[in-house]
Design a protein around this motif. Structure first.
Motif, PDB file in Angstrom:
ATOM      1  N   ARG A 163      46.221  17.798  -7.663  1.00 42.97           N
ATOM      2  CA  ARG A 163      44.906  17.830  -8.297  1.00 42.97           C
ATOM      3  C   ARG A 163      44.487  19.281  -8.516  1.00 42.97           C
ATOM      4  O   ARG A 163      44.593  20.107  -7.603  1.00 42.97           O
ATOM      5  N   PRO A 164      43.981  19.610  -9.719  1.00 44.84           N
ATOM      6  CA  PRO A 164      43.517  20.979  -9.935  1.00 44.84           C
ATOM      7  C   PRO A 164      42.254  21.252  -9.125  1.00 44.84           C
ATOM      8  O   PRO A 164      41.543  20.322  -8.730  1.00 44.84           O
ATOM      9  N   ASP A 221      39.555  25.480 -11.690  1.00 47.86           N
ATOM     10  CA  ASP A 221      40.564  25.333 -12.739  1.00 47.86           C
ATOM     11  C   ASP A 221      40.174  24.244 -13.736  1.00 47.86           C
ATOM     12  O   ASP A 221      40.310  24.415 -14.951  1.00 47.86           O
ATOM     13  N   ALA A 222      39.692  23.123 -13.236  1.00 45.27           N
ATOM     14  CA  ALA A 222      39.274  22.031 -14.116  1.00 45.27           C
ATOM     15  C   ALA A 222      38.098  22.464 -14.984  1.00 45.27           C
ATOM     16  O   ALA A 222      38.045  22.146 -16.176  1.00 45.27           O
ATOM     17  N   GLN A 254      39.294  24.701 -17.842  1.00 41.36           N
ATOM     18  CA  GLN A 254      39.926  23.897 -18.890  1.00 41.36           C
ATOM     19  C   GLN A 254      38.882  23.103 -19.675  1.00 41.36           C
ATOM     20  O   GLN A 254      38.970  22.980 -20.890  1.00 41.36           O
ATOM     21  N   ASN A 301      42.329  13.427 -19.981  1.00 45.85           N
ATOM     22  CA  ASN A 301      43.495  14.254 -19.720  1.00 45.85           C
ATOM     23  C   ASN A 301      43.887  13.980 -18.271  1.00 45.85           C
ATOM     24  O   ASN A 301      43.230  14.472 -17.348  1.00 45.85           O
ATOM     25  N   LYS A 350      46.346  14.952 -16.467  1.00 44.33           N
ATOM     26  CA  LYS A 350      46.893  16.082 -15.712  1.00 44.33           C
ATOM     27  C   LYS A 350      45.766  16.920 -15.103  1.00 44.33           C
ATOM     28  O   LYS A 350      45.809  17.279 -13.935  1.00 44.33           O
ATOM     29  N   VAL A 351      44.762  17.233 -15.900  1.00 45.90           N
ATOM     30  CA  VAL A 351      43.656  18.062 -15.434  1.00 45.90           C
ATOM     31  C   VAL A 351      42.486  17.196 -14.964  1.00 45.90           C
ATOM     32  O   VAL A 351      41.551  17.680 -14.356  1.00 45.90           O
ATOM     33  N   ARG A 352      42.568  15.895 -15.260  1.00 46.19           N
ATOM     34  CA  ARG A 352      41.563  14.920 -14.844  1.00 46.19           C
ATOM     35  C   ARG A 352      40.193  15.208 -15.443  1.00 46.19           C
ATOM     36  O   ARG A 352      39.183  15.282 -14.743  1.00 46.19           O
ATOM     37  N   THR A 385      34.341  16.860 -15.573  1.00 47.38           N
ATOM     38  CA  THR A 385      35.398  16.833 -14.564  1.00 47.38           C
ATOM     39  C   THR A 385      35.211  15.562 -13.748  1.00 47.38           C
ATOM     40  O   THR A 385      34.193  14.881 -13.864  1.00 47.38           O
TER      41      THR A 385
END
Length: 164
Positions: A29-30, A34-35, A38, A132, A134-136, A157
């Motif tokens: 999990r980012p 980070d999330a 993005q 998304n 991957k980045v949730r 997020t």
């Protein structure tokens, strides 16, 4: 003797395979930071695509202040919200605009439509929800001819534990 060596070799191969499969599970999990980066990057990319065609554009770019969210009391999440009105409503098409924005997000790794226009059957309303994994992150895209604001882009997020 030979059978024992083969059994040990097979066991070693199986053990290595089990370790590799165990390590190849769900991606990590980012972090919230980070999330959030993005989220802002993806939201800004969408707004830059359509910004010149909108009037009264406002943006909230994942500020630190929490909104009323669906998270638990000890959790937090970040939002990206952009709203605006069509500069030339007679030349705009809500469905096409949402399709364009959805395509831009798909090119950035989003997929898995949760809802789209076929679920709503409304000619003057375009809606898409994409995620998304991957980045949730989740983005809700909405365009309508009336009422104002005509265009809304809401990204968020998932919920993260609140830092003490």
């Amino acid at each position: 003797m030979r059978l024992g060596a083969s059994s040990r070799a097979a066991a070693a191969v199986l053990a290595c395979f089990a370790v590799l499969v165990g390590c190849a599970g769900e991606p990590q999990r980012p972090t919230l930071a980070d999330a959030t980066r993005q989220l802002v990057s993806d939201g800004d990319a969408l707004v830059s695509e359509i910004g010149p065609d909108l009037t009264g554009l406002t943006k909230e770019r994942a500020t630190q202040s929490d909104r009323k969210a669906t998270c638990l009391k000890d959790e937090e999440q970040r939002y990206y919200i952009a709203k605006g009105n069509f500069a030339n409503p007679t030349a705009e098409d809500a469905l096409s605009l949402v399709g364009l924005l959805k395509g831009k997000l798909i090119a950035r790794g989003y997929y898995s439509e949760v809802v789209d226009n076929l679920d709503l059957w409304e000619d003057n309303l375009g809606v898409a929800v994409v995620v998304n994994p991957k980045v949730r992150l989740t983005f809700i895209l909405l365009a309508r001819m009336e009422p104002a604001p005509n265009v809304m882009i809401v990204g968020k997020t998932e919920c993260y534990p609140r830092r003490s």
